[in-house]
Design a protein around this motif. Sequence first.
Motif, mmCIF file in Angstrom:
data_model
loop_
_atom_site.group_PDB
_atom_site.id
_atom_site.type_symbol
_atom_site.label_atom_id
_atom_site.label_comp_id
_atom_site.label_asym_id
_atom_site.label_seq_id
_atom_site.Cartn_x
_atom_site.Cartn_y
_atom_site.Cartn_z
ATOM 1 N N LYS A 194 -3.721 -2.195 -5.764
ATOM 2 C CA LYS A 194 -3.876 -2.942 -6.602
ATOM 3 C C LYS A 194 -3.419 -1.539 -7.537
ATOM 4 O O LYS A 194 -3.254 -2.132 -8.775
ATOM 5 N N ILE A 203 0.073 -1.528 -7.795
ATOM 6 C CA ILE A 203 0.674 -2.412 -8.026
ATOM 7 C C ILE A 203 0.480 -2.594 -9.880
ATOM 8 O O ILE A 203 2.163 -2.885 -11.030
ATOM 9 N N ASP A 246 1.970 -2.412 2.784
ATOM 10 C CA ASP A 246 2.016 -2.209 1.797
ATOM 11 C C ASP A 246 2.276 -0.804 1.008
ATOM 12 O O ASP A 246 3.437 -1.328 -0.569
ATOM 13 N N VAL A 283 5.675 -3.012 -0.355
ATOM 14 C CA VAL A 283 5.093 -3.837 -1.783
ATOM 15 C C VAL A 283 5.672 -2.784 -2.837
ATOM 16 O O VAL A 283 6.423 -3.036 -3.762
ATOM 17 N N VAL A 284 4.906 -1.524 -2.715
ATOM 18 C CA VAL A 284 4.798 -0.613 -4.027
ATOM 19 C C VAL A 284 6.007 -0.088 -3.812
ATOM 20 O O VAL A 284 6.127 -0.124 -5.138
ATOM 21 N N ASN A 327 8.597 -2.947 -5.548
ATOM 22 C CA ASN A 327 8.280 -2.850 -6.796
ATOM 23 C C ASN A 327 8.005 -1.682 -7.792
ATOM 24 O O ASN A 327 9.175 -1.902 -8.995
ATOM 25 N N TRP A 328 8.095 -0.578 -7.762
ATOM 26 C CA TRP A 328 8.660 0.889 -7.763
ATOM 27 C C TRP A 328 9.771 1.203 -8.916
ATOM 28 O O TRP A 328 10.717 1.004 -9.419
#
Length: 199
Positions: A118, A121, A162, A165-166, A169-170
């Motif tokens: 979290k 993110i 995970d 996802v990270v 987004n990065w």
Amino acid sequence: MQNKEDLHCKRLIGSLTNLLQHQSTAALPASQSQLAMANNNSVLAEKLAQELLWITNKLGMCSAMEEAFLQWSTATNLAAFSISAHPRVQGSLVKISALLFKEMAKEDFDISHQSRFKSLILWLPLLCYAMNGVDTPVLSASEKAEVERVLEKTISSLSRLDQEVVLANWLHDYTFSVSDWPNLQNCYDAWCDSSRKLI
């Protein structure tokens, strides 16, 4: 003492979030008095961010960084509004994020994988988009390199999903920002290589 500082930290996060939310939704100043109020709000936001940095450092000296980190990993609204905050406010928030990310990488730092996920993110976008200081850099080159190493280590400790996802987004934020930091290309490449081997 520690509970008092934790409560103060929560109040600061709430106050700063409310102030940044107000600034982001306020119309452009049409009069001198509105302009003066907007300037006062910017100064107040900067002071709150600096006080939050101070209390985070104090919590670190009291070995209470886990509590600060938990609060940081749930400060969703503050993270969202920080992207459009004044550069000096962003500077303090970048320093707090860097400090907490460095603590997170320590072996004895007892935080769940979900909280680590979290926080990445929420706060990686600020690291990408923040105005990292032109006249006076927010972080030195060595501090930036250390934070990148910590981020890579933390991301690689997450589950494969995970990590995806990270890193997705990065990559999106990094691509559209004017900054070249944090550069997590090595971590992204390692994730790509390990994912290809599963196919």
